[in-house]
Design an enzyme around this catalytic site. Sequence first.
Site, PDB file in Angstrom:
ATOM      1  N   LYS A  55      23.772  -3.621  50.311  1.00  0.00           N
ATOM      2  CA  LYS A  55      24.425  -2.603  49.480  1.00  0.00           C
ATOM      3  C   LYS A  55      25.349  -1.725  50.346  1.00  0.00           C
ATOM      4  O   LYS A  55      26.476  -1.419  49.948  1.00  0.00           O
ATOM      5  CB  LYS A  55      23.369  -1.750  48.769  1.00  0.00           C
ATOM      6  CG  LYS A  55      22.645  -2.517  47.656  1.00  0.00           C
ATOM      7  CD  LYS A  55      21.338  -1.875  47.210  1.00  0.00           C
ATOM      8  CE  LYS A  55      20.599  -2.764  46.214  1.00  0.00           C
ATOM      9  NZ  LYS A  55      19.264  -2.283  45.836  1.00  0.00           N
ATOM     10  N   GLN A  99      15.249   2.827  46.688  1.00  0.00           N
ATOM     11  CA  GLN A  99      14.890   1.399  46.722  1.00  0.00           C
ATOM     12  C   GLN A  99      13.424   1.215  46.322  1.00  0.00           C
ATOM     13  O   GLN A  99      12.534   1.855  46.874  1.00  0.00           O
ATOM     14  CB  GLN A  99      15.145   0.841  48.133  1.00  0.00           C
ATOM     15  CG  GLN A  99      14.881  -0.650  48.265  1.00  0.00           C
ATOM     16  CD  GLN A  99      15.842  -1.490  47.430  1.00  0.00           C
ATOM     17  OE1 GLN A  99      17.049  -1.263  47.424  1.00  0.00           O
ATOM     18  NE2 GLN A  99      15.303  -2.458  46.707  1.00  0.00           N
ATOM     19  N   ASP A 122      21.297   3.340  39.489  1.00  0.00           N
ATOM     20  CA  ASP A 122      20.423   2.240  39.067  1.00  0.00           C
ATOM     21  C   ASP A 122      20.188   2.261  37.551  1.00  0.00           C
ATOM     22  O   ASP A 122      19.654   1.311  36.996  1.00  0.00           O
ATOM     23  CB  ASP A 122      19.062   2.327  39.775  1.00  0.00           C
ATOM     24  CG  ASP A 122      19.026   1.491  41.052  1.00  0.00           C
ATOM     25  OD1 ASP A 122      19.783   0.502  41.136  1.00  0.00           O
ATOM     26  OD2 ASP A 122      18.229   1.830  41.947  1.00  0.00           O
TER      27      ASP A 122
END
Length: 276
Positions: A55, A99, A122
């Site tokens: 990422k 994460q 997200d």
Amino acid sequence: MSDDQRILDGSRVAAAIRAEVAAAVAELAARAVVPRLDAVLVGGDPASEVYVGSKARTSAELGMRSETHRLPAATRQDELEALVDRLNADPEVDGILVQLPLPRQLDTAAILRRVDPAKDVDGFHPMNVGLLQQNRPALRPCTPAGIMELLEREGIALAGRRAVVVGRSDIVGKPMAVMLLHAHATVTICHSRTRDLAAVTREAEVLIAAAGVCALIGPEHVAEGAVVVDVGMHRVGDRETAKASRITPVPGGVGPLTIAMLMANTLAAAKARRDL
Ligand code: NAD
């Protein structure tokens, strides 16, 4: 149709999305705006390290800034919340990505609720989940959003068609089903308690396998001519590919799309926060 034509090429669509994001980022740079994505990694899970690394690398390739905040595996809830609060308050930060999975002692739902919805790239905050449910503008979970881009750009019609999603997680299955519904598909969700999975999935004109169970989907699960999107490693082998009309490869299917959509979300958050 040749094998090449049958492939639903996630890598190619992801490259197109990345190029569009890079062009938009370059335009923003002319206005002295450089989107920034901050990732939070708690503990040293090797798979999470790989995801976060890729990422950060992709952000840089597209002209965005990124920072990775590494915390020890024994981090307490209040310590992680303090970091999220700091990133929420930092005007330089456009996107915050915590994460997952988090170590057991941490309350994941509480952390996801803590992220500013405007920076929730997200799409996991209840506010964004609710907006998606109502089909209103929101930051949307990257994996299902990427699959929708793939289907649309590959010209897969959804309106009125039967779609079956295998898996009901908050990250993939549920938002996937909602997005397909908004695209006017007739949607069925299967999960670990579904009886006679094959009988249900054989009804699918579009089948999304997102159960995370290796070799779950075999030839008996796939109708002749179905479109199959494999979110994990669900296929037994190549036999069922012969029945599908279009199918995603693994790797090169959904993985690159997820990261491309994360970049698109970071760009969208950066613009929305500045009313651009
Ligand atoms: P999860 O474990 O949270 O959810 C799995 C779901 O599958 C559950 O809802 C469960 O009910 C269902 N399920 C389990 N066994 C089943 C069975 N035998 N029959 C029917 N349904 C069953 O997983 P997740 O986070 O939603 O991820 C799903 C898969 O997608 C995993 O393989 C994951 O690695 C993959 N994934 C890939 C990407 C990517 O970018 N490529 C991103 C996210 C997830």
